[in-house]
Design an enzyme around this catalytic site. Structure first.
Site, PDB file in Angstrom:
ATOM      1  N   PHE A 156       0.856  -1.187   0.000  1.00  0.00           N
ATOM      2  CA  PHE A 156       0.000   0.000   0.000  1.00  0.00           C
ATOM      3  C   PHE A 156       0.890   1.235   0.000  1.00  0.00           C
ATOM      4  CE2 PHE A 156      -2.376   3.474   1.886  1.00  0.00           C
ATOM      5  CZ  PHE A 156      -3.522   3.445   1.105  1.00  0.00           C
ATOM      6  N   ASP A 241       9.313   2.607   1.431  1.00  0.00           N
ATOM      7  CA  ASP A 241       8.150   3.328   1.946  1.00  0.00           C
ATOM      8  C   ASP A 241       8.045   2.988   3.430  1.00  0.00           C
ATOM      9  OD1 ASP A 241       5.660   4.095   2.837  1.00  0.00           O
ATOM     10  OD2 ASP A 241       4.567   3.355   1.078  1.00  0.00           O
ATOM     11  N   LYS A 270       3.358   8.802   8.778  1.00  0.00           N
ATOM     12  CA  LYS A 270       2.435   8.596   9.897  1.00  0.00           C
ATOM     13  C   LYS A 270       2.963   9.049  11.254  1.00  0.00           C
ATOM     14  CE  LYS A 270      -0.705   5.318   7.910  1.00  0.00           C
ATOM     15  NZ  LYS A 270      -0.298   4.675   6.650  1.00  0.00           N
TER      16      LYS A 270
HETATM   17  C1  LIG Z   1      -0.733   4.992   5.236  1.00  0.00           C
HETATM   18  C2  LIG Z   1       0.297   4.645   4.247  1.00  0.00           C
HETATM   19  C3  LIG Z   1       0.477   5.410   3.093  1.00  0.00           C
HETATM   20  C4  LIG Z   1      -0.406   6.589   2.759  1.00  0.00           C
HETATM   21  O1  LIG Z   1      -0.210   7.608   3.651  1.00  0.00           O
HETATM   22  P1  LIG Z   1      -1.289   8.822   3.755  1.00  0.00           P
HETATM   23  O2  LIG Z   1      -0.692   9.726   4.768  1.00  0.00           O
HETATM   24  O3  LIG Z   1      -2.579   8.201   4.140  1.00  0.00           O
HETATM   25  O4  LIG Z   1      -1.335   9.452   2.420  1.00  0.00           O
HETATM   26  C5  LIG Z   1       1.509   5.058   2.232  1.00  0.00           C
HETATM   27  N1  LIG Z   1       2.314   4.004   2.499  1.00  0.00           N
HETATM   28  C6  LIG Z   1       2.175   3.250   3.592  1.00  0.00           C
HETATM   29  C7  LIG Z   1       3.103   2.122   3.840  1.00  0.00           C
HETATM   30  C8  LIG Z   1       1.138   3.530   4.501  1.00  0.00           C
HETATM   31  O5  LIG Z   1       0.978   2.767   5.581  1.00  0.00           O
END
Ligand SMILES: *Cc1c(COP(=O)(O)O)cnc(C)c1O
Length: 415
Positions: A156, A241, A270
């Site tokens: 994701f 990421d 986050k």
């Molecule tokens: C939550 C998340 C995103 C997206 O982040 P947002 O702040 O909601 O745009 C991207 N990559 C990972 C691994 C995530 O957990």
């Protein structure tokens, strides 16, 4: 006729919504995007690992505000004060001005990560968009045909078009085609598939070191080493990421430290502002030289308020030694959950790293388990139909952690 006195703004603030009122307002005025995932109460206050609803009920929050962001718990005073002070001093200027918070945050983040440069933005999705653009720009200087980005099934990366195209889950993409071309999704933790998929047209390999949303699946060490080797051999950038895993969540400040491998590009979001919207894309080496003036930008990103929040948050993580804490509490949580899995038939598997744990139920019973936890005052996060996630704030006390895990055990026994 009697005239109703207009309510003062403080009276209006005092007026809590009932759940029924909240649902009615949602139905009338919001897109129904959160309709299935909202907890059935109105959150009015948070402190540490606890949330309170309008009726004064208290909930132990193992979601860190829903999606793992509030790593310092709710309303940590150091961050709340930094935000309040900054808001009164200089709330907004763009990158067209020099302002200390952005420069200090970039210095802080590059120092603690060993990366060279930072781009500060507002969300994980935006940080990933910046990483994708950086990779394409970097690869263009090698060859115009070097555009392919390899990502992984179950990943994701966000919801805007670049990040959505990178995401390896069809269910998020369905209905939104055509997507951005040039993304290949291959199985996670599969070294042979990666060797086969990579070529001289590969511009980047992008991955979560622990798949988060899709159920908390840590990468294997061999796989991560292979991603580095493949990228070096093909002249491609390795992008981690760490939007969810970064800033101590996994028991290291950055998850890449678990693997003895360093990516070229790192995205954070986050935990960075413990809930305040702030994110970063960091790059090192040649990747850090790929953006020229005007290549990318943002109005709000890197603003003084967000950067003050992030600075205070990173300082707290260090001062309170929360990374070590996440590691030791993570071990405790994992051992408790393993013994629950051994004793309770509804729980079939437990996986994780630090305070980021995925728990499989013995069928499509995640929603049922989350409901049973809620009835015991414990909030846990969703994932797939059969998987839930436990993502408590890093500041949680051992006593609260044990209390939550006991509620989890009872809920799992009950379903
Ligand atoms: C939550 C998340 C995103 C997206 O982040 P947002 O702040 O909601 O745009 C991207 N990559 C990972 C691994 C995530 O957990």
């Amino acid at each position: 006729m009697k005239q109703k006195k207009a309510k003062t703004s403080s009276e209006r603030e005092q007026r809590f919504l009932t759940l029924e009122e909240a649902r009615e307002l949602e139905k009338l005025h919001l897109f129904p995007l959160f309709l299935k995932s909202r907890f059935p109460f109105v959150a009015v206050r948070g402190e540490g690992c606890y949330l309170w609803d309008a009726e004064g009920r208290r909930y132990l929050d193992f979601t860190s505000g829903g999606r793992a962001a509030a790593i310092l718990g709710h309303c940590p005073s150091a961050v709340a004060e930094a935000v309040a002070n900054q808001a009164r001093t200089l709330l907004h200027v763009t990158g067209d001005f020099y302002a200390a918070p952005q420069l200090m945050l970039a210095k802080q983040l590059t120092e603690i990560s060993g990366f060279d440069r930072a781009f500060i933005c507002n969300s994980g999705t935006e940080a990933n968009e910046a990483a994708i653009k950086l990779a394409r720009k970097y690869a263009k200087s090698i060859s115009a045909a070097k555009t392919e980005i390899i990502t992984f099934e179950g990943s994701f990366h966000g919801r805007t078009y670049g990040a959505l195209s990178a995401t390896g889950q069809r269910n998020y993409q369905k209905g939104f085609e055509p997507l951005v071309p040039g993304f290949t999704h291959i199985p996670f933790n599969d070294e042979a598939a990666l060797q086969r998929a990579a070529s001289d047209s590969t511009c980047a390999v992008m991955l979560e070191p622990v798949l988060g949303e899709s159920g908390v699946f840590p990468a294997s060490e061999g796989f991560i080493r292979t991603t580095r080797e493949v990228c070096d051999r093909r002249g491609a950038l390795l992008i981690f990421d760490e939007v969810q895993t970064g800033l101590g969540r996994t028991g290291r400040l950055f998850a890449f430290e678990h693997f003895g491998v360093k990516p070229d590009v790192l995205t954070l979001a986050k935990g960075l502002g413990t809930g305040f919207p702030v994110a970063a894309m960091l790059a090192r080496g040649r990747a850090a030289e790929a953006f020229a003036p005007g290549d990318h930008g943002t109005t709000f990103g890197g603003g003084p308020l967000a950067c003050a929040a992030a600075l205070a948050c990173v300082q707290e993580i260090e001062k309170r030694e929360l990374v070590d804490r996440a590691r030791s509490l993570g071990e405790l949580m994992m051992s408790r959950l393993r013994s629950i899995a051994a004793q309770v038939p509804a729980i079939s598997q437990v996986r994780g790293l630090g305070l980021m744990v995925g728990v499989d139920t013995d069928g499509p019973r995640a929603a049922e388990l989350r409901r049973a936890c809620l009835e015991r005052g414990l909030l846990i996060a969703g994932s797939t139909e059969r998987t839930v996630r436990l993502l408590p704030p890093l500041v949680i006390s051992e006593q609260d952690l044990e209390r939550g895990l006991e509620a989890f055990r009872l809920a799992a026994e009950e379903i």
